[in-house]
Design an enzyme around this catalytic site. Structure first.
Site, PDB file in Angstrom:
ATOM      1  N   ASP A 166     -16.760   8.295  -2.490  1.00  0.00           N
ATOM      2  CA  ASP A 166     -15.484   8.048  -1.913  1.00  0.00           C
ATOM      3  C   ASP A 166     -15.429   9.475  -1.117  1.00  0.00           C
ATOM      4  O   ASP A 166     -15.985  10.362  -1.576  1.00  0.00           O
ATOM      5  CB  ASP A 166     -14.229   7.882  -2.777  1.00  0.00           C
ATOM      6  N   ARG A 188     -13.684  -7.494   1.164  1.00  0.00           N
ATOM      7  CA  ARG A 188     -12.266  -7.491   0.885  1.00  0.00           C
ATOM      8  C   ARG A 188     -11.621  -8.465   1.156  1.00  0.00           C
ATOM      9  O   ARG A 188     -10.465  -9.120   0.694  1.00  0.00           O
ATOM     10  CB  ARG A 188     -11.658  -6.212   1.790  1.00  0.00           C
ATOM     11  N   HIS A 207      -6.974   1.614  -7.067  1.00  0.00           N
ATOM     12  CA  HIS A 207      -7.302   0.629  -5.860  1.00  0.00           C
ATOM     13  C   HIS A 207      -7.899  -0.677  -6.418  1.00  0.00           C
ATOM     14  O   HIS A 207      -9.101  -1.005  -6.029  1.00  0.00           O
ATOM     15  CB  HIS A 207      -8.139   1.431  -4.888  1.00  0.00           C
ATOM     16  N   GLN A 231      -9.924  -3.170  -3.824  1.00  0.00           N
ATOM     17  CA  GLN A 231     -11.233  -2.523  -3.507  1.00  0.00           C
ATOM     18  C   GLN A 231     -12.322  -2.860  -4.479  1.00  0.00           C
ATOM     19  O   GLN A 231     -13.258  -3.235  -4.131  1.00  0.00           O
ATOM     20  CB  GLN A 231     -11.196  -1.114  -2.960  1.00  0.00           C
ATOM     21  N   CYS A 261     -16.240   2.667  -0.094  1.00  0.00           N
ATOM     22  CA  CYS A 261     -15.027   1.871   0.145  1.00  0.00           C
ATOM     23  C   CYS A 261     -14.613   2.232   1.745  1.00  0.00           C
ATOM     24  O   CYS A 261     -13.799   1.384   2.257  1.00  0.00           O
ATOM     25  CB  CYS A 261     -13.899   2.200  -0.538  1.00  0.00           C
ATOM     26  N   ARG A 279       0.913  -1.081   0.120  1.00  0.00           N
ATOM     27  CA  ARG A 279      -0.227  -0.087   0.090  1.00  0.00           C
ATOM     28  C   ARG A 279       0.887   1.251   0.058  1.00  0.00           C
ATOM     29  O   ARG A 279       1.495   1.367   1.029  1.00  0.00           O
ATOM     30  CB  ARG A 279      -0.798  -0.106   1.189  1.00  0.00           C
TER      31      ARG A 279
END
Length: 323
Positions: free
Chosen positions: A224, A292, A128, A131, A264, A101
């Site tokens: 988001d 996830r 991402h 996700q 998310c 990450r």
């Protein structure tokens, strides 16, 4: 052949379906695959703080028979005292896979170039993809087959989530619509790549500044946070710019009658989404968060299987060279 997952389109449409199929199977029978038996160790490296990414990968690696090695910000030489390439060579001698990450997508690309084990993008400034696999799994559970379904993303359309929704949903054969202010729209190179993938799958791509155009009749509505890490000083201005793209009850009413809501997380109620939406009956955010775990377990298993590195594959199918 060694496989990595750095961007959503690293999976073909057929492979994405295989990963989602496997995720459903692993969700139903959590310990049915043990590709990391030994236990083998997976490095899970964080340059940015995390909740869901950390918990889901650490739990998932353990579920798959392995041992997660969490490396928090500032705990390694990676990228400052030691080059990414040299770190990749060291990791490859000790780890079964690397999950990272980070900030720059270029760092992940360099890691993969010099690694002999799978490298997974757990988030970068540009994409991402893990996700989006979880989101697609959630939509498949609740809506059924994905091809032909419509997903509307509204808000900051220039961020990593918008980029990955474009690429990942197009790969799934969905009609993906992205709406944001003119100064916060996705780069043309990402839009072009999504349209190229959509041509292969029967999906479509719409980029607009009109949230109503994106929302109208959609099966899923997604947003988001408006203020990502490092943008805290811009909060007041970003809130002003993005206010017309907030997911309110009125915005959800523009979507299909059975439309669902995804986020998310972390979410900021009263900003990008109303509490009545994220905590209401259309919200799937907690299923999405759990998924996830299942999607990433399936992804790791797929990458290890495809690379001939799974411990629970028949010996004849395993890659035997010394790393």
């Amino acid at each position: 052949m060694l496989r990595h997952f750095l961007i959503d389109t690293d999976l073909t449409p057929e492979e994405q379906t295989r990963v989602l199929d496997l995720a459903l199977a692993l969700k139903a029978d959590r310990f049915s695959r043990r590709p990391l038996a030994g236990p083998q160790t997976v490095g899970v490296v964080f340059d940015k703080t995390s909740t869901r990414t950390r918990v889901s990968f650490a739990t998932g690696v353990s579920d798959l028979g392995g041992s997660p090695l969490i490396i928090n910000p500032g705990e390694s030489q990676l990228g400052h005292k030691e080059s990414v390439a040299d770190s990749a060579r060291v990791f490859s001698r000790m780890l079964a896979a690397v999950v990272w990450r980070t900030y720059a997508q270029s760092g992940l690309e360099e890691m993969a170039e010099h690694s002999t084990v799978p490298v997974v993008n757990a988030l970068s400034d540009d994409y991402h993809p893990c996700q989006i696999l979880a989101d697609l799994l959630t939509l498949r559970e609740h809506l059924g087959d994905l091809p032909g379904r419509t997903l509307a993303y509204v808000g900051d359309a220039a961020n990593n989530m918008a980029n990955s929704y474009l690429l990942g949903c197009a790969t799934a054969g969905m009609h993906v619509r992205v709406a944001g202010p003119q100064q916060h729209l996705p780069r043309q190179v990402v839009v072009d790549a999504a349209r190229e993938r959509a041509e292969q799958t029967g999906g479509s791509v719409l980029v607009t500044t009109d949230p109503a155009e994106a929302l109208r009749g959609a099966d899923a509505v997604v947003t988001d946070t408006w203020v990502s890490m490092g943008q805290e000083d811009e909060k007041a201005e970003r809130t002003r710019i993005f206010q017309p793209y907030a997911v309110t009850r009125e915005a959800m009413a523009l979507a299909g009658e059975e439309a669902v809501f995804l986020h998310c997380l972390p979410a900021y109620r009263g900003f990008e989404v109303e509490a009545e939406v994220i905590d209401g009956p259309a919200s799937l955010v907690w299923d999405e968060a759990e998924n996830r775990l299942h999607a990433q377990k399936a992804l790791l298993t797929f990458l290890l299987d495809s690379s001939g590195l799974s411990a629970d594959l028949p010996a004849a199918l395993r890659r035997e060279e010394i790393r």
